[in-house]
Design a protein around this motif. Sequence first.
Motif, PDB file in Angstrom:
ATOM      1  N   ARG A 126       0.821  -1.212   0.000  1.00 39.89           N
ATOM      2  CA  ARG A 126       0.000   0.000   0.000  1.00 39.89           C
ATOM      3  C   ARG A 126       0.855   1.263   0.000  1.00 39.89           C
ATOM      4  NH1 ARG A 126      -3.668  -1.287   3.924  1.00 39.89           N
ATOM      5  NH2 ARG A 126      -2.906   0.039   5.613  1.00 39.89           N
ATOM      6  N   ARG A 135       4.979  -5.356 -13.907  1.00 40.20           N
ATOM      7  CA  ARG A 135       3.682  -4.716 -14.144  1.00 40.20           C
ATOM      8  C   ARG A 135       2.572  -5.534 -13.497  1.00 40.20           C
ATOM      9  NH1 ARG A 135      -0.174  -5.484 -18.185  1.00 40.20           N
ATOM     10  NH2 ARG A 135       1.214  -7.006 -19.170  1.00 40.20           N
ATOM     11  N   LEU A 136       1.695  -4.856 -12.780  1.00 35.50           N
ATOM     12  CA  LEU A 136       0.559  -5.513 -12.147  1.00 35.50           C
ATOM     13  C   LEU A 136      -0.577  -5.611 -13.157  1.00 35.50           C
ATOM     14  CD1 LEU A 136      -0.626  -6.658  -9.503  1.00 35.50           C
ATOM     15  CD2 LEU A 136      -1.492  -4.355  -9.024  1.00 35.50           C
ATOM     16  N   VAL A 137      -1.064  -6.821 -13.377  1.00 30.26           N
ATOM     17  CA  VAL A 137      -2.175  -7.046 -14.295  1.00 30.26           C
ATOM     18  C   VAL A 137      -3.477  -6.970 -13.505  1.00 30.26           C
ATOM     19  CG1 VAL A 137      -3.267  -8.667 -15.903  1.00 30.26           C
ATOM     20  CG2 VAL A 137      -0.767  -8.483 -15.798  1.00 30.26           C
ATOM     21  N   SER A 138      -4.314  -6.015 -13.864  1.00 33.09           N
ATOM     22  CA  SER A 138      -5.582  -5.840 -13.166  1.00 33.09           C
ATOM     23  C   SER A 138      -6.640  -6.746 -13.778  1.00 33.09           C
ATOM     24  CB  SER A 138      -6.042  -4.384 -13.258  1.00 33.09           C
ATOM     25  OG  SER A 138      -5.092  -3.534 -12.641  1.00 33.09           O
ATOM     26  N   LEU A 139      -7.414  -7.390 -12.922  1.00 35.28           N
ATOM     27  CA  LEU A 139      -8.481  -8.271 -13.381  1.00 35.28           C
ATOM     28  C   LEU A 139      -9.825  -7.615 -13.157  1.00 35.28           C
ATOM     29  CD1 LEU A 139      -7.286 -11.737 -11.985  1.00 35.28           C
ATOM     30  CD2 LEU A 139      -6.741 -10.656 -14.169  1.00 35.28           C
ATOM     31  N   GLY A 140     -10.805  -7.994 -13.966  1.00 32.17           N
ATOM     32  CA  GLY A 140     -12.146  -7.485 -13.803  1.00 32.17           C
ATOM     33  C   GLY A 140     -12.773  -7.996 -12.525  1.00 32.17           C
ATOM     34  N   ALA A 141     -13.763  -7.285 -12.038  1.00 33.71           N
ATOM     35  CA  ALA A 141     -14.391  -7.622 -10.756  1.00 33.71           C
ATOM     36  C   ALA A 141     -14.960  -9.030 -10.765  1.00 33.71           C
ATOM     37  CB  ALA A 141     -15.488  -6.604 -10.437  1.00 33.71           C
ATOM     38  N   GLU A 143     -13.884 -11.454 -12.871  1.00 29.93           N
ATOM     39  CA  GLU A 143     -12.936 -12.347 -13.546  1.00 29.93           C
ATOM     40  C   GLU A 143     -12.307 -13.300 -12.539  1.00 29.93           C
ATOM     41  OE1 GLU A 143      -9.458 -11.981 -16.985  1.00 29.93           O
ATOM     42  OE2 GLU A 143     -10.041 -10.233 -15.806  1.00 29.93           O
ATOM     43  N   ASP A 145      -9.519 -15.421 -11.020  1.00 29.32           N
ATOM     44  CA  ASP A 145      -8.077 -15.236 -11.160  1.00 29.32           C
ATOM     45  C   ASP A 145      -7.363 -16.476 -11.707  1.00 29.32           C
ATOM     46  OD1 ASP A 145      -8.540 -16.633  -8.829  1.00 29.32           O
ATOM     47  OD2 ASP A 145      -7.456 -15.270  -7.518  1.00 29.32           O
ATOM     48  N   THR A 164      -0.292 -12.940  -6.676  1.00 28.87           N
ATOM     49  CA  THR A 164      -0.629 -11.626  -6.126  1.00 28.87           C
ATOM     50  C   THR A 164       0.625 -10.946  -5.591  1.00 28.87           C
ATOM     51  OG1 THR A 164      -1.047 -12.550  -3.933  1.00 28.87           O
ATOM     52  CG2 THR A 164      -2.914 -12.457  -5.459  1.00 28.87           C
ATOM     53  N   GLN A 165       0.534  -9.634  -5.413  1.00 27.85           N
ATOM     54  CA  GLN A 165       1.678  -8.904  -4.863  1.00 27.85           C
ATOM     55  C   GLN A 165       2.076  -9.438  -3.489  1.00 27.85           C
ATOM     56  OE1 GLN A 165      -0.161  -4.889  -5.477  1.00 27.85           O
ATOM     57  NE2 GLN A 165       1.833  -4.370  -6.311  1.00 27.85           N
TER      58      GLN A 165
END
Length: 476
Positions: A126, A135-141, A143, A145, A164-165
């Motif tokens: 945070r 690069r962080l790959v953002s997923l749809g709400a 989607e 994982d 995940t991070q």
Amino acid sequence: MQEHGLVAIVKRDCPTCVLVAPVLQEILQRSDLKIYTQDDPGFPEGIEGVVDDTSLDASYRLGVEIVPTLVRFENGVEVDRTFGWDREAWEKIVGSDDLGRNLPAFKPGCGALNQEPDHLAELRIRHGDTPMTSRLVSLGAREDDIEACFERGWTDGLPVVPPTQERVLAMLEGTTREANEVLGLMPSNLDTCTVEKIAINAVMAGCRPEYLSVVLTAVEAVMDEDFCLHGVLATTRFVSPVVIVNGPIAEQIGMNGKGNALGQGNRANATIGRAVQLAVRNIGGGKPQGVDRATLGNPGKLSYCFCEDEQGSAWEPLTVDRGLPAGTNAVTVFAGYGLQGITDDKARSPEELVQTFATSLLAVENIHMFPGPDCLLVICPEHERTLMQGGWDKTCLHSEIMSRMQVPANGVMRGAHGMAVGVEPRMAGKIVSKLVPDGLLIVRAGGGAGKFSGIIAGWTPGSRELSRPVTKEIKT
């Protein structure tokens, strides 16, 4: 945070914090004090203006390790700090000599919530305080994982653990190496391979952080020029990296070198080998029907990793054969096919048993293929016992096998036995060897019952420019 004055960080779930609550009341009556509470906005009771720090952001920024912590600021700069309850230290910071006279002089504090692993990882992410640069790959709400990893081509055909991070950060705790350290260029794409990228693939493979140093070394080994990873991938022969681990680290991380050592059921074996394969796929681009041109493939392309059973063996380990001192933590990688069994439950002497080994090795790949591929011979405990009882050590076994690899060229020549493949006619009347001089590795592994050893045949040694076994010492 305070520009000037005192800051206290406490939590209700700490007996020492509860103990010093009256002292905080005393300080408020004579000094400028701001109180942050980590777990209960209503604690300490009866004090107005307590700051809710259940997000732990203030505690993280202050680097609090123990609660209660008392800090003095002057002009926005920290000038003094103490933790736990130590009357003399508190009186020094507050500038008073009569604090908590009804309390004991000293009582240790408790661990701060912001230092707990789950909270700490979240806080580091945070606050942007991580070594990660991928690069962080953002997923749809909506989607999934796991399905997202399939759809993006990151898997080996089986589900992977979403990287995940938090998971990658925890994985990086398994090594002292910097996340941005470059290990090399991963064939065939020649993309930059970093510690962080390997950690990501180790997460996906299901590794524990303590496996990471082994995975990193194995990846470095397959990227070594001698291993020729591009060739291993691009050949239509269906070989893949075989990872053999030696040294005390194998036992420390729970690897299996005993029964079913080359099979399923052991997390370390399975996930270390899988992490290497995923790294080759995701960083190097080694995907089937792409760079990976294997005609048939083999199950080892999912994971192919085991350790030598050094504790149960009277022989010197593979590390010694490869030029390292006994007891060295090391990884050897070998470009190999699947496992070919050798069955001999009748031999009672080394001489009988070595004939079985030699006959099996002569048939590897094709009985007329000379020279044949490098081979990794995995000796089971019962076969080792037969050899040891006859006075043979590993050096003797190696020598006796190699002497039996020499055969008349006429018997394996093209056209002999109706076979088109074979030794060229110009070799007529000569002796040919199935294995090149350094083409045989021997390790000891397997269960205590059963006279069944195995051969892992390698890539053909038609040229020394093709894949060679590589051994590297493990760096932590």
